[in-house]
Design a protein around this motif. Structure first.
Motif, PDB file in Angstrom:
ATOM      1  N   ARG A   5      86.138  67.523  -2.631  1.00 17.94           N
ATOM      2  CA  ARG A   5      84.707  67.198  -2.683  1.00 17.94           C
ATOM      3  C   ARG A   5      83.834  68.346  -2.182  1.00 17.94           C
ATOM      4  N   SER A  57      81.806  63.395   3.472  1.00 19.08           N
ATOM      5  CA  SER A  57      81.443  64.326   2.405  1.00 19.08           C
ATOM      6  C   SER A  57      79.940  64.572   2.377  1.00 19.08           C
ATOM      7  N   SER A  87      81.581  64.269  -5.809  1.00 21.44           N
ATOM      8  CA  SER A  87      82.093  62.936  -6.157  1.00 21.44           C
ATOM      9  C   SER A  87      83.512  62.949  -6.692  1.00 21.44           C
ATOM     10  N   TYR A 105      88.275  55.215   2.896  1.00 16.22           N
ATOM     11  CA  TYR A 105      87.469  55.681   1.769  1.00 16.22           C
ATOM     12  C   TYR A 105      85.991  55.749   2.157  1.00 16.22           C
ATOM     13  N   ASN A 106      85.501  54.745   2.879  1.00 18.27           N
ATOM     14  CA  ASN A 106      84.109  54.773   3.334  1.00 18.27           C
ATOM     15  C   ASN A 106      83.870  55.919   4.308  1.00 18.27           C
ATOM     16  N   ARG A 163      83.534  59.111   2.257  1.00 16.56           N
ATOM     17  CA  ARG A 163      82.221  59.263   1.627  1.00 16.56           C
ATOM     18  C   ARG A 163      81.174  59.742   2.631  1.00 16.56           C
ATOM     19  N   SER A 164      81.173  59.169   3.814  1.00 15.73           N
ATOM     20  CA  SER A 164      80.186  59.581   4.817  1.00 15.73           C
ATOM     21  C   SER A 164      80.439  61.019   5.274  1.00 15.73           C
ATOM     22  N   GLN A 169      86.148  59.102  -7.268  1.00 17.06           N
ATOM     23  CA  GLN A 169      84.835  58.465  -7.238  1.00 17.06           C
ATOM     24  C   GLN A 169      84.839  57.052  -6.676  1.00 17.06           C
TER      25      GLN A 169
END
Length: 463
Positions: free
Chosen positions: A257, A30, A262, A23-24, A27-28, A265
Motif C-alpha cells: 500500500r 495506511s 488500496s 484489517y481495520n 487501513r488506519s 481492497q
C-alpha cells in the motif's frame, strides 16, 4: 524449516475475528503512512489526465507511478511495486480504457514486460471492466504503432486461459504471454486458493530467470491485483529464507500500500491471503514435517470452534431406536466425573426435541462436563396413539374453498412454534371474513359433533 513450521502453526491458529480487526488496523495505518511519507496523487488528478483513470478515487502515487517516455503523455494509471529481492518486481495497473490502449502497450514495450496476469473479465455484472488489448486467436490487431498477433490460446484449467502474443514495433518483434484468470469476482475472492497458487506457479515457471517486471492488472489495479502481488511477494520471502519469526502479513500489505493505493481492497481479500499462505506452506513443507508438527488436514478450517460435542451423542443417535422405552437426560453436577460406560439401551429422541435439525442433539450438561450423560428410564404412559412426529416440522397449505388448488401459492407459510400443532397462514389478500385464513390458523379443526340448531327448550321464554 522450523521457521516455516512455526509460521504455519501461527497462521493456523488465527481467529477470523482477529484477522478482521487486523484489517481495520491495516487501513488506519495506511492512511497514517500516506500522511507521514507525504504520498501524493497530483499528476493523476490533473485535468488532462483525469479521463485516463477508470475510477476517480484510485490514482497512483506520484512517488511510485509509471512514467511513460515514448508517448504524447507520460501518464498512465500504473505503479511500480518492489519485490522481496532488489529491483522492481511488479507493475500494478488498472485495466486499460479504450483511450489508453496505446499507453498500455507503450508501458509494456518500454519496460520489456514478458508476462501479464489479468485477474478480471472484460465484462462483470453488466459493466465493462477492461478493454480488450489483444486480438482473437489467430488474428492481429493494431494499437497505435504496436501490432499484436494472437498466435494461439490454451486453457490448462477451467480458471485460466493462456494467450501467446507476438508484439511488433519499429521492425522489432517480442513475445508476451498473458495469463487470464477467469474465476475471481470483483470485490470478492475465489472459492479455493489452489487456483491462484497454481496460476502463480505457472507464471514463475514461464518466467524463469527473467528480470523484467511482472505486469498484474484487474479492473482498478488494487484489490485483486494487490492480493496476487502479496502472495507472490510472500512466496519469494519463504523460498529465499527471508521470512523470520516476526513475519507479518500486515507488514507485507502495508508495504504494498505504500506503493499502490488500496492494494488488497476488502476484508475478505485480506483473509484470503491468510488462507492461501497456509496452503502455500503446506506445499513447501515436506510430508513428514507436516505430520510431525501440525495436523495440516485442518488448515483450511480457520475459525472453527474448539468446543466439540461428546462423540457418544452422535453414535447413539445413529443406533436403532427402541420405542418401548423413553430416555430422559438428567442434569449432572458441574464437578468433573470420570467417563462412564455407554448406556445399555439406545437413545430415543424425545418428542420435545424431535423438531430439531436431524443428526443434532443438545444436552443440558454439555457446557461444562465432558463425561457421558446419565440416562434414566421412563416408562411411557398409556396415551392414545397419536400421529407420528417427523424429524423436521411440516406445514400444511390451507386452500380457500372459493379458489382452485393452483392458487394456494398466494399464501405465505409462517413457521409454527415448537410446541404448537397449528401454523399461521397469512394470505397476501384477505378474500373474506369467513375464509380459512381469516381466523389466523388453518382449517384442521374437526367439525362439531352436536346438533346445528339449539335445543327447543332454549327458545322458551321464562314467565
Amino acid at each position: 524449516m522450523e521457521v516455516l513450521v512455526s509460521l504455519l502453526s501461527s497462521l493456523k491458529a488465527e481467529d477470523p475475528l482477529r484477522v478482521a480487526q487486523e484489517y481495520n488496523v491495516m487501513r488506519s495505518r495506511s492512511l497514517a503512512m500516506k500522511a507521514e511519507l507525504s504520498l501524493t496523487c497530483k499528476v493523476g488528478a490533473l485535468k488532462e489526465n483525469i479521463k485516463k483513470n477508470r475510477y476517480k478515487d484510485i490514482l497512483p502515487y506520484d512517488q511510485t507511478r509509471v512514467v511513460l517516455s515514448d508517448s504524447d503523455s507520460d501518464y498512465i494509471n500504473a505503479s511500480f511495486i518492489q519485490g522481496a529481492s532488489e529491483g522492481c518486481r511488479y507493475i500494478a495497473c488498472q485495466g486499460p480504457l479504450s483511450s489508453t490502449l496505446t499507453h498500455f502497450w507503450t508501458m509494456i514495450w518500454q519496460h520489456k514486460v514478458k508476462v501479464i496476469i489479468m485477474a478480471c473479465r472484460e465484462i462483470e455484472m453488466g459493466k465493462r471492466k477492461c478493454e480488450r488489448y489483444w486480438a482473437a486467436e489467430g488474428q492481429a490487431a493494431s494499437f497505435g504503432p504496436f501490432n499484436v498477433t494472437n498466435q494461439g490460446e490454451t486453457q490448462p484449467s477451467e480458471e485460466v486461459v493462456v494467450r501467446n502474443l507476438s508484439v511488433s514495433h519499429m521492425q522489432e518483434v517480442r513475445s508476451v504471454t498473458q495469463y487470464h484468470f477467469l474465476s475471481w469476482p470483483d470485490h470478492d475472492v475465489p472459492r479455493e486458493t489452489s487456483g491462484v497458487l497454481n496460476l502463480l506457479q505457472r507464471v514463475r515457471s514461464s518466467r524463469g530467470g527473467d528480470a523484467s517486471p511482472l505486469l498484474v492488472h484487474c479492473s482498478a489495479g488494487c484489490g485483486r491485483t494487490g492480493v496476487i502481488c502479496a502472495l507472490d511477494y510472500i512466496y519469494d520471502l519463504l523460498v529465499t529464507k527471508q521470512a523470520t519469526d516476526d513475519f507479518s502479513i500486515l507488514k507485507v500489505v502495508l508495504e504494498l500500500r505504500r506503493q499502490r493505493p488500496s492494494a488488497v481492497q476488502t476484508k475478505e481479500q485480506y483473509h484470503f491471503i491468510f488462507t492461501a499462505v497456509c496452503c502455500m506452506l503446506e506445499r513447501l513443507l515436506p510430508s513428514h514435517d507436516q505430520q510431525l508438527y501440525c495436523n495440516l488436514s485442518q488448515l483450511k478450517k480457520s475459525g472453527r470452534s474448539n468446543d466439540t460435542k461428546p462423540a457418544s451423542s452422535t453414535s447413539r443417535l445413529s443406533q436403532p431406536v427402541e420405542m418401548s422405552d423413553t430416555y430422559a437426560v438428567v442434569n449432572k453436577h458441574k464437578q468433573p466425573h470420570p467417563p462412564g460406560p455407554s448406556p445399555a439401551h439406545p437413545t430415543t429422541i424425545p418428542h420435545s426435541e424431535s423438531r430439531m435439525l436431524p443428526g443434532t442433539h443438545h444436552y443440558d450438561n454439555d457446557s461444562g462436563a465432558s463425561a457421558t450423560p446419565i440416562y434414566s428410564v421412563v416408562r411411557p404412559r398409556n396415551n392414545p396413539p397419536a400421529r407420528p412426529h417427523s424429524a423436521m416440522p411440516f406445514y400444511d397449505i390451507a386452500t380457500p374453498t372459493n379458489q382452485r388448488p393452483a392458487e394456494a401459492s398466494d399464501y405465505q407459510l409462517v413457521s409454527a412454534p415448537q410446541d404448537c400443532d397449528y401454523e399461521d397462514v397469512s394470505p397476501s389478500e384477505v378474500s373474506g371474513f369467513c375464509s380459512p385464513a381469516g381466523i389466523g390458523f388453518n382449517s384442521r379443526v374437526d367439525r362439531p359433533k352436536g346438533p346445528r340448531d339449539p335445543p327447543a327448550e332454549w327458545s322458551r321464554l321464562e314467565r
